[in-house]
Design a protein around this motif. Structure first.
Motif: not given
Lengths: 349, 349
Positions: A88-91, A95-96, A100, A103, A134-135, A300-301
């Motif tokens: 995931s890009d995390g952005t 994701c926010r 994730h 994504c 992100g990952t 991921r989170g």
């Protein structure tokens, strides 16, 4: 390098493949320290999900970063990293929001990325990890070998069990039932205990899994299934049912077990990939105010929090690995999972 | 006294019936000050749920206590009380968990209680209320007439809209979509605003209901339905979807609308009685981590908090009543609801 490919039902092969290389500025190149076989890998293995062509496989791994692309900021060569099962890009907005797995640029291990480059499967010696920032999550330092199994669970099963518990709203004072005694269900027991559950009831009929469930904090084991299992849960809860139920299997029967075990107003957190039972009986849920949440776990989170507890020794989810195989014996690692002679098999290149 | 009976499809009659009397030590006798017609009363009225024999009807009422049985402690003669649509003992495990609608001694207005005594329907001059201590909530003093409509909504629709919002996890900063512009959906708008939603989007295609939605705090009205409605919600949320969606209808189409409008990881609170669409598509919910909660609203538990806000003037849910009928004209009150010339009709004996 060598990597695992699945050619068809029960046809797992370790083969020589091209060494991965940095292709994009956001990539990282990782030397795999440990990977493993997932229950979901057994679907193509068992032919439930047919294999069209030989395909890289494996989506849980930890390793050492060998090299990073020009844009990577959060990990560097030499870091020990945990790679969750979804990239995931995390952005992006999802994701926010902590999801994730939704994504907008999401990718999966063992498939082509959107630029046409292969994203290696996890069951190999090296992987190219796109969207490294992100990952990946780096540990503060390279951990002792003894911690590797527990760190590896953060790539999937521990985060997934935790997602079931979070989705079921587990908290202090609650009675929690866990349906499913695979690695995810066992991690669900550990997660429920970690989140403060007062009483954890694990449903399992296998002595080896019951033992791990006990180690992870289960107070009671229920071996009965179906209507008998529901009746036993009702007996154990004064006829009321459990406050929270973790559904960690994904069949129609396991969901019925979960619904029957939940008290009015209680919550089900489900992470078993829906197979067969593709719908939920809304009438029953409505009359009893039972809510259902969960899904494909956005692990991921969850990694930073769970990592803290693994590093401190507060939790030891690596106990779900009861067999280790060299990568050369990956086919045996699948066989052990398929034949249930192992709960979960770890692979070391 | 006079009370309303339903004899069959579109056959509503006000008839002379025996005056209710205290039968059990936990009973209260209430003189009804106001009652009303519920959307769910329209099911037997429209023949969707056939009427086998003439039956008392009505389950929303406020009134003055005339007399209480020997065991009643929390209300006394002269008190103004709100009677929720479900009767409950207030002491069983489910009541203590806040799910009064699952009370182990639960009863319903207009039916026989477990001792064989009639529990009167709400659309009459008097009712016998069993389990008065568990069921009824008295106001601190007899309220002004102007407050009666809002107090009456606490017996069902305001508590039900609030339950949708609570079940959807509505909180500060969120974007909330409300599917359904009946009295419950409109109360859902008010409840979402009261719980701190940053932005409330009401789905409605009727000018009169849109106006109430605006008064209750809706920022945006979406008149489109189905795929167009989902597309419009996506446009309004930057392609993401809403954090929380209140499903206040109960059809397969409205649930699809709700699911399509929810962002990954978002929550649906549903209170529309499931009709037709009796199952939920778990595959879609799983892949997007959308949770679904709610059910038949345990409004009894919500009355104290909501009452505080009604008495202070913070909320005015009584605006959902846009027509008042004398009890003698109860058949007209049903017709107005059935023909949608009124949002919700109030009855005064």
């Amino acid at each position: 390098m060598r990597a695992t490919l699945i050619h068809g039902s029960r046809d797992i092969r370790l083969e020589d493949v091209p060494d991965p290389q940095i292709q994009l500025p956001g990539d990282a190149l990782i030397r795999v320290v440990a990977s493993c076989v997932c229950g979901s890998d057994l679907w193509p293995y068992r032919g439930v999900r047919p294999v069209k062509e030989p395909t890289r496989i494996g989506h849980e791994l930890v390793g050492i970063v060998e090299e990073v692309g020009a844009d990577v900021r959060t990990v560097k060569a030499g870091d020990f990293v945990i790679a969750p099962f979804a990239l995931s890009d995390g952005t992006c907005p999802h994701c926010r929001n902590g999801i994730h797995t939704s994504c907008v640029h999401g990718q999966w291990w063992g498939s082509q990325d959107k630029n046409g480059f292969l994203v290696d499967g996890g069951q190999g010696e090296y992987v190219r990890a796109p969207m490294a920032d992100g990952t990946l999550v780096a540990t503060p330092e390279v951990p002792d070998d003894a911690l590797v199994p527990s760190l590896l669970t953060l790539s999937d099963v521990m985060g997934t069990g935790h997602h079931a518990a979070v989705s079921a709203g587990v908290g202090p004072g609650q009675t929690v039932v866990v349906v499913g005694d695979g690695a995810v269900g066992l991690c669900g027991v550990l997660a429920a205990r970690r989140l403060g559950a007062e009483r954890v009831i694990a449903m399992s009929r296998h002595a080896d899994r019951q033992a791990v469930a006990r180690q992870f904090g289960a107070d009671v084991i229920v071996a009965e299934r179906g209507d008998e299992g529901v009746e036993r849960i009702k007996e154990l809860t004064g006829g009321v049912g459990a406050d929270a139920v973790l559904e960690c299997v994904g069949t129609k029967e396991s969901m019925a077990q979960a619904i029957g075990s939940t008290r009015p107003g209680g919550r089900i957190g489900y992470v078993g990939v829906p197979a067969g039972g593709s719908e939920l009986p809304i009438g029953k849920l409505f009359s009893s105010n039972i809510s259902v949440g969960g899904g494909v776990a956005p692990v991921r989170g969850y990694i930073p929090d769970l990592l803290t507890d693994v590093l401190s020794g507060a939790i030891d989810p690596g106990k779900v690995f009861d067999a280790t195989f060299a990568l050369a014996d990956v086919a045996d690692a699948y066989r052990a999972m398929d034949e249930r002679t192992a709960i979960k098999t770890l692979l070391t290149p």
